[in-house]
Structure formats: structure tokens, C-alpha cells
Scaffold this motif. Structure first.
Motif, PDB file in Angstrom:
ATOM      1  N   PHE A 241      -1.509   3.012  29.506  1.00 35.91           N
ATOM      2  CA  PHE A 241      -1.790   4.061  28.532  1.00 35.91           C
ATOM      3  C   PHE A 241      -2.695   3.517  27.421  1.00 35.91           C
ATOM      4  CE2 PHE A 241      -0.809   6.017  24.452  1.00 35.91           C
ATOM      5  CZ  PHE A 241      -0.928   7.366  24.708  1.00 35.91           C
ATOM      6  N   MET A 242      -2.344   2.355  26.902  1.00 36.86           N
ATOM      7  CA  MET A 242      -3.121   1.748  25.822  1.00 36.86           C
ATOM      8  C   MET A 242      -4.545   1.422  26.275  1.00 36.86           C
ATOM      9  SD  MET A 242      -0.052  -0.738  24.440  1.00 36.86           S
ATOM     10  CE  MET A 242      -0.988  -1.640  23.198  1.00 36.86           C
ATOM     11  N   ALA A 243      -4.679   0.917  27.503  1.00 37.26           N
ATOM     12  CA  ALA A 243      -6.005   0.584  28.028  1.00 37.26           C
ATOM     13  C   ALA A 243      -6.861   1.836  28.168  1.00 37.26           C
ATOM     14  CB  ALA A 243      -5.862  -0.113  29.377  1.00 37.26           C
ATOM     15  N   GLY A 244      -6.243   2.940  28.618  1.00 34.42           N
ATOM     16  CA  GLY A 244      -6.966   4.197  28.742  1.00 34.42           C
ATOM     17  C   GLY A 244      -7.418   4.726  27.398  1.00 34.42           C
ATOM     18  N   ALA A 245      -6.536   4.629  26.403  1.00 30.44           N
ATOM     19  CA  ALA A 245      -6.882   5.105  25.065  1.00 30.44           C
ATOM     20  C   ALA A 245      -8.041   4.289  24.476  1.00 30.44           C
ATOM     21  CB  ALA A 245      -5.660   5.018  24.150  1.00 30.44           C
ATOM     22  N   LYS A 246      -8.008   2.975  24.721  1.00 28.29           N
ATOM     23  CA  LYS A 246      -9.056   2.096  24.179  1.00 28.29           C
ATOM     24  C   LYS A 246     -10.402   2.345  24.854  1.00 28.29           C
ATOM     25  CE  LYS A 246      -8.493  -1.127  21.704  1.00 28.29           C
ATOM     26  NZ  LYS A 246      -8.654  -1.287  20.227  1.00 28.29           N
ATOM     27  N   GLU A 247     -10.388   2.786  26.127  1.00 29.87           N
ATOM     28  CA  GLU A 247     -11.660   3.075  26.805  1.00 29.87           C
ATOM     29  C   GLU A 247     -12.400   4.207  26.103  1.00 29.87           C
ATOM     30  OE1 GLU A 247     -13.453   5.044  30.887  1.00 29.87           O
ATOM     31  OE2 GLU A 247     -11.569   3.959  31.037  1.00 29.87           O
ATOM     32  N   VAL A 248     -11.660   5.231  25.707  1.00 32.92           N
ATOM     33  CA  VAL A 248     -12.261   6.384  25.045  1.00 32.92           C
ATOM     34  C   VAL A 248     -12.449   6.137  23.554  1.00 32.92           C
ATOM     35  CG1 VAL A 248     -11.871   8.803  24.408  1.00 32.92           C
ATOM     36  CG2 VAL A 248     -11.409   8.040  26.747  1.00 32.92           C
ATOM     37  N   ASN A 249     -11.509   5.397  22.963  1.00 34.43           N
ATOM     38  CA  ASN A 249     -11.522   5.199  21.522  1.00 34.43           C
ATOM     39  C   ASN A 249     -11.210   3.739  21.176  1.00 34.43           C
ATOM     40  OD1 ASN A 249     -11.232   5.247  18.764  1.00 34.43           O
ATOM     41  ND2 ASN A 249      -9.780   6.952  18.710  1.00 34.43           N
ATOM     42  N   PRO A 250     -12.216   2.895  21.095  1.00 36.67           N
ATOM     43  CA  PRO A 250     -12.004   1.470  20.798  1.00 36.67           C
ATOM     44  C   PRO A 250     -11.304   1.223  19.457  1.00 36.67           C
ATOM     45  CG  PRO A 250     -14.220   1.851  21.635  1.00 36.67           C
ATOM     46  CD  PRO A 250     -13.630   3.201  21.345  1.00 36.67           C
ATOM     47  N   LYS A 251     -11.313   2.212  18.578  1.00 32.79           N
ATOM     48  CA  LYS A 251     -10.694   2.049  17.258  1.00 32.79           C
ATOM     49  C   LYS A 251      -9.189   2.344  17.272  1.00 32.79           C
ATOM     50  CE  LYS A 251     -14.892   3.255  14.668  1.00 32.79           C
ATOM     51  NZ  LYS A 251     -15.452   4.200  13.653  1.00 32.79           N
ATOM     52  N   ALA A 252      -8.667   2.802  18.394  1.00 31.56           N
ATOM     53  CA  ALA A 252      -7.256   3.185  18.469  1.00 31.56           C
ATOM     54  C   ALA A 252      -6.333   1.995  18.193  1.00 31.56           C
ATOM     55  CB  ALA A 252      -6.950   3.776  19.840  1.00 31.56           C
ATOM     56  N   GLU A 253      -5.305   2.249  17.390  1.00 28.33           N
ATOM     57  CA  GLU A 253      -4.286   1.245  17.084  1.00 28.33           C
ATOM     58  C   GLU A 253      -2.931   1.788  17.517  1.00 28.33           C
ATOM     59  OE1 GLU A 253      -4.520   0.531  12.917  1.00 28.33           O
ATOM     60  OE2 GLU A 253      -6.322  -0.711  13.055  1.00 28.33           O
ATOM     61  N   PHE A 254      -2.008   0.884  17.850  1.00 23.18           N
ATOM     62  CA  PHE A 254      -0.723   1.307  18.415  1.00 23.18           C
ATOM     63  C   PHE A 254       0.462   0.695  17.660  1.00 23.18           C
ATOM     64  CE2 PHE A 254      -4.054   0.941  21.586  1.00 23.18           C
ATOM     65  CZ  PHE A 254      -4.048   2.195  22.174  1.00 23.18           C
ATOM     66  N   THR A 255       1.452   1.540  17.417  1.00 30.54           N
ATOM     67  CA  THR A 255       2.731   1.080  16.887  1.00 30.54           C
ATOM     68  C   THR A 255       3.759   1.295  17.987  1.00 30.54           C
ATOM     69  OG1 THR A 255       2.141   1.719  14.627  1.00 30.54           O
ATOM     70  CG2 THR A 255       4.485   1.388  15.107  1.00 30.54           C
ATOM     71  N   ILE A 256       4.484   0.237  18.350  1.00 31.34           N
ATOM     72  CA  ILE A 256       5.387   0.295  19.501  1.00 31.34           C
ATOM     73  C   ILE A 256       6.817  -0.035  19.097  1.00 31.34           C
ATOM     74  CG2 ILE A 256       5.877  -0.700  21.772  1.00 31.34           C
ATOM     75  CD1 ILE A 256       2.839  -1.366  21.900  1.00 31.34           C
ATOM     76  N   THR A 257       7.742   0.806  19.572  1.00 33.54           N
ATOM     77  CA  THR A 257       9.165   0.589  19.322  1.00 33.54           C
ATOM     78  C   THR A 257       9.953   0.829  20.607  1.00 33.54           C
ATOM     79  OG1 THR A 257       9.037   1.271  17.000  1.00 33.54           O
ATOM     80  CG2 THR A 257      11.198   1.370  18.045  1.00 33.54           C
ATOM     81  N   PHE A 258      10.923  -0.044  20.858  1.00 32.89           N
ATOM     82  CA  PHE A 258      11.848   0.155  21.980  1.00 32.89           C
ATOM     83  C   PHE A 258      13.222   0.456  21.411  1.00 32.89           C
ATOM     84  CE2 PHE A 258       8.486  -2.512  23.725  1.00 32.89           C
ATOM     85  CZ  PHE A 258       8.220  -1.870  24.932  1.00 32.89           C
ATOM     86  N   ILE A 259      13.849   1.504  21.930  1.00 31.83           N
ATOM     87  CA  ILE A 259      15.141   1.928  21.383  1.00 31.83           C
ATOM     88  C   ILE A 259      16.317   1.291  22.108  1.00 31.83           C
ATOM     89  CG2 ILE A 259      14.207   4.116  20.548  1.00 31.83           C
ATOM     90  CD1 ILE A 259      15.580   5.479  22.970  1.00 31.83           C
ATOM     91  N   ASN A 260      16.051   0.503  23.154  1.00 32.64           N
ATOM     92  CA  ASN A 260      17.096  -0.180  23.922  1.00 32.64           C
ATOM     93  C   ASN A 260      18.156   0.778  24.461  1.00 32.64           C
ATOM     94  OD1 ASN A 260      16.004  -2.839  23.613  1.00 32.64           O
ATOM     95  ND2 ASN A 260      16.700  -2.797  21.491  1.00 32.64           N
ATOM     96  N   SER A 261      17.673   1.876  24.994  1.00 30.55           N
ATOM     97  CA  SER A 261      18.535   2.869  25.640  1.00 30.55           C
ATOM     98  C   SER A 261      17.683   3.711  26.573  1.00 30.55           C
ATOM     99  CB  SER A 261      19.194   3.780  24.598  1.00 30.55           C
ATOM    100  OG  SER A 261      19.872   4.848  25.238  1.00 30.55           O
ATOM    101  N   TRP A 262      18.284   4.148  27.668  1.00 27.87           N
ATOM    102  CA  TRP A 262      17.564   5.030  28.580  1.00 27.87           C
ATOM    103  C   TRP A 262      17.733   6.490  28.198  1.00 27.87           C
ATOM    104  CZ3 TRP A 262      14.069   2.405  30.388  1.00 27.87           C
ATOM    105  CH2 TRP A 262      14.221   1.206  31.072  1.00 27.87           C
ATOM    106  N   PHE A 263      18.744   6.779  27.397  1.00 25.02           N
ATOM    107  CA  PHE A 263      18.952   8.183  27.033  1.00 25.02           C
ATOM    108  C   PHE A 263      19.634   8.268  25.677  1.00 25.02           C
ATOM    109  CE2 PHE A 263      20.892  12.450  27.352  1.00 25.02           C
ATOM    110  CZ  PHE A 263      19.778  13.171  27.747  1.00 25.02           C
ATOM    111  N   ASP A 264      18.814   8.310  24.636  1.00 27.13           N
ATOM    112  CA  ASP A 264      19.309   8.448  23.271  1.00 27.13           C
ATOM    113  C   ASP A 264      18.256   9.205  22.460  1.00 27.13           C
ATOM    114  OD1 ASP A 264      20.383   8.275  20.756  1.00 27.13           O
ATOM    115  OD2 ASP A 264      20.950   6.160  20.918  1.00 27.13           O
ATOM    116  N   PRO A 265      18.124  10.531  22.721  1.00 29.26           N
ATOM    117  CA  PRO A 265      17.103  11.333  22.029  1.00 29.26           C
ATOM    118  C   PRO A 265      17.112  11.209  20.507  1.00 29.26           C
ATOM    119  CG  PRO A 265      18.003  12.567  23.857  1.00 29.26           C
ATOM    120  CD  PRO A 265      18.859  11.348  23.717  1.00 29.26           C
TER     121      PRO A 265
END
Length: 336
Positions: free
Chosen positions: A175-199
Motif C-alpha cells: 500500500f505504501m509503495a503504491g501511494a509513493k508511486e503516485v505521491n512521493p511526498k506521502a508520509e505514513f503514521t502506523i499503529t498496531f492495535i495487537n488484536s484481530w478484532f477490537d473496533p
């Protein structure tokens, strides 16, 4: 023997003789029984990943090909027991996801060598009867990233995942690689919630990203699109298409179709040809195991030049001219 039973027996034998003479299989006498299939899920049926397996198996059941039983919300501690119950119950093919119970699941497979197992796993196939699969949908994930890169106005994209395991990492990286192809300026903030189901937890993490300027959110988990909707931001779906529920929020989604894998396993078991193999490739676009969902309500909202780039890249993938890299390493935030 009564005259009625004698007559019935003679009629049965006569029908077999006629069939043999004509070279016909006695289908009425020996109609093939439905294949008994079971599935074991550690989360609810509605969870994205599991829902795709369940959907494919229900479709086979509706077609009349299989007799299907399943269990949801099975705790890891109970997984081996449930596997054994389904195996001893005469099920010929068993599906599930065993990421947290690899050793126990493989032990069960060894104890039931005549039962076919097809399990979501990070490991390798185990001869003779333990096949593995995974959601190798990095190709549409890349395409959905291109859409995200073309839709962000702040150049800040938020990404919420379950656990930083290969199955999640590879989709985020694509996903990040695809976004960077179209928009080299794109920045990403990433978080893992350590759960498969916790809306609620995913929603809370998304709010924090929005507060830091993210205007497009990658919804690897349920809860992200809810937060985006509440704040008037955009979301990119994963595995399933939720645009119908979020028509003004979900722009695009990378869809996973488990049907090619499920249908292959069913056919091989019926033919007596099932063997341990990696079903991962059957989740790829060339096998119709995944795709980028139609833009739908956003068809006129995504810039035409972005749509053109996405379609061109999609054509290249299907033609084998472009390969989306499989990167299982944990993605890191790049936003300042």
C-alpha cells in the motif's frame, strides 16, 4: 425373503446390468455423497479475513457440493480439541487459521493423515495432508495505495493494523509503495492495535492519527472507517468492500477472494488427489483471488489522471509486466 424384496433386488441388479452394458455409471444407485467440510475460526464470522473463507465455503454449500459445519470464536486453547472433534466426526476437509496454534494443528494433521487440512499459516505445507494459504493480496493493496496517494491533500496517511506479522506487513508495505508511486511526498503514521478484532481500539488509534493531520486512513481493521466517517476523512478498505456502509468515506478497497483456493481444495479431495501445497498464489489477481474494488461512489471523485495510472498499473500486473514486491518486514512510520 418376501416377493416385494425379491422383486426390488432383481430390479436393482437389472439396472446395474443395463448400465454396465451401455457403459454408463450407475449414478442413481451410487450418487456421490456430499463432501463433508468443516472450518474453525478464532474470531467472529464477520471479521474481514475469516469472512472471506466462510463466504467461499457457504457458496460451495449453496451449490450443493459440500456439507459444511463451522465454529467461530474458538480460543487458541480449545483449537486442537475442536480440530480433533471435526476430524473424528468424519469431515474430509478442514479449513481454519492456525497462526497462534501452529504446533498443535500440525500434530492433529499427523494424527489424521487421511483428512485434508487447508490452514491459514505462516509456515510451509506439511506432507501428506496439511496445506497452507495466506491472503497474498499485495497487488490490489498496491493499487489502493495509488488511489490513496492521489486523494490525500495533507500528504499524511494513517495506517492501523492488527499485529505486525507477515500477513499484515506485506499489505501495508505494498500500500505504501503504491501511494509513493503516485505521491512521493506521502508520509505514513502506523499503529498496531495487537488484536484481530477490537473496533473501539482501532477507532481510538485512528482519531489520534487524524489529530496529527492524516486525511486518508488505511483500514486494515474494523473501526478505522467509523473514525474516518465521524471526522469527515477518507478511508481505504482491506479484504472486504465496505463502501456500501460508508459511501462517502471508503474510496477503494483491496478485495480478497478465497473461492479459487476453496474450490481447488474441494475438487482435489473429491478426485482423491489432495496433497500438501501452498495455496498462497491462488490469492493473486491472475487467479482471480484478489482485485481492486470498483470505485463506485468515488468514481467521479478520484482525479482522472490517478484513475488512468491505476488502470495502467493493473493491466501491467495482470500481463506479468509489473510485480508487486512481497515485503514481510514490519512497516515503520515516516511522518515527521
Amino acid at each position: 425373503m418376501t416377493s416385494r424384496r425379491l422383486f426390488t433386488g432383481r430390479l436393482f441388479c437389472t439396472s446395474l446390468a443395463i448400465s454396465a452394458t451401455l457403459g454408463l455409471a450407475p449414478t442413481l444407485a451410487f450418487a456421490q455423497a456430499k463432501l463433508k467440510v468443516a472450518a474453525i475460526y478464532t474470531v467472529p464470522y464477520e471479521q474481514q479475513w475469516v469472512s472471506r473463507i466462510h463466504k467461499a465455503l457457504k457458496a460451495a454449500e449453496t451449490r450443493g457440493e459440500i456439507e459444511y459445519k463451522s465454529s467461530e470464536n474458538v480460543a487458541n486453547a480449545d483449537y486442537e480439541r475442536v480440530m480433533r472433534e471435526y476430524a473424528t466426526g468424519g469431515n474430509q476437509l478442514i479449513f481454519g487459521e492456525v497462526f497462534g496454534v501452529e504446533a498443535a494443528a500440525r500434530k492433529v494433521a499427523k494424527d489424521f493423515p487421511k483428512t485434508a487440512f487447508v490452514m491459514g499459516s505462516s509456515g510451509k505445507p506439511q506432507a501428506p495432508n496439511f496445506s497452507v494459504f495466506d491472503n497474498y493480496i499485495q497487488e490490489p493493496a498496491y493499487l489502493s495505495g495509488m488511489v490513496a496517494g492521489g486523494m490525500t491533500r495533507t500528504n499524511k496517511i494513517g495506517m492501523v493494523g492488527g499485529f505486525p506479522i507477515p500477513e499484515v506487513n506485506r499489505l501495508m508495505q505494498a500500500f505504501m509503495a503504491g501511494a509513493k508511486e503516485v505521491n512521493p511526498k506521502a508520509e505514513f503514521t502506523i499503529t498496531f492495535i495487537n488484536s484481530w478484532f477490537d473496533p473501539p481500539k482501532a477507532k481510538e488509534a485512528t482519531f489520534a492519527m487524524i489529530d496529527k493531520g492524516a486525511d486518508v486512513l488505511y483500514a486494515e481493521r474494523f473501526g478505522v472507517s467509523d473514525a474516518a466517517k465521524e471526522k469527515g476523512k477518507l478511508a481505504i478498505g482491506n479484504v472486504i468492500n465496505t463502501q456500501a456502509q460508508y459511501p462517502d468515506t471508503v474510496v477503494a478497497s483491496a478485495l480478497w477472494h478465497m473461492e479459487p483456493s476453496v474450490d481447488r481444495a474441494i475438487a482435489l479431495v473429491k478426485e482423491g488427489k489432495f496433497a500438501a501445497e501452498d495455496y498462497g498464489p491462488y490469492s493473486m489477481m491472475k487467479h482471480k483471488g484478489s482485485e481492486l474494488a470498483p470505485l463506485g461512489t468515488f468514481e467521479k471523485k478520484v482525479p482522472a489522471e490517478v484513475v488512468a495510472k491505476v488502470k495502467a498499473r493493473e493491466a501491467d500486473i495482470l500481463a506479468g509486466k509489473f510485480t508487486v514486491k512481497v515485503d514481510d518486514s514490519q512497516p515503520k512510520s515516516t511522518a515527521k
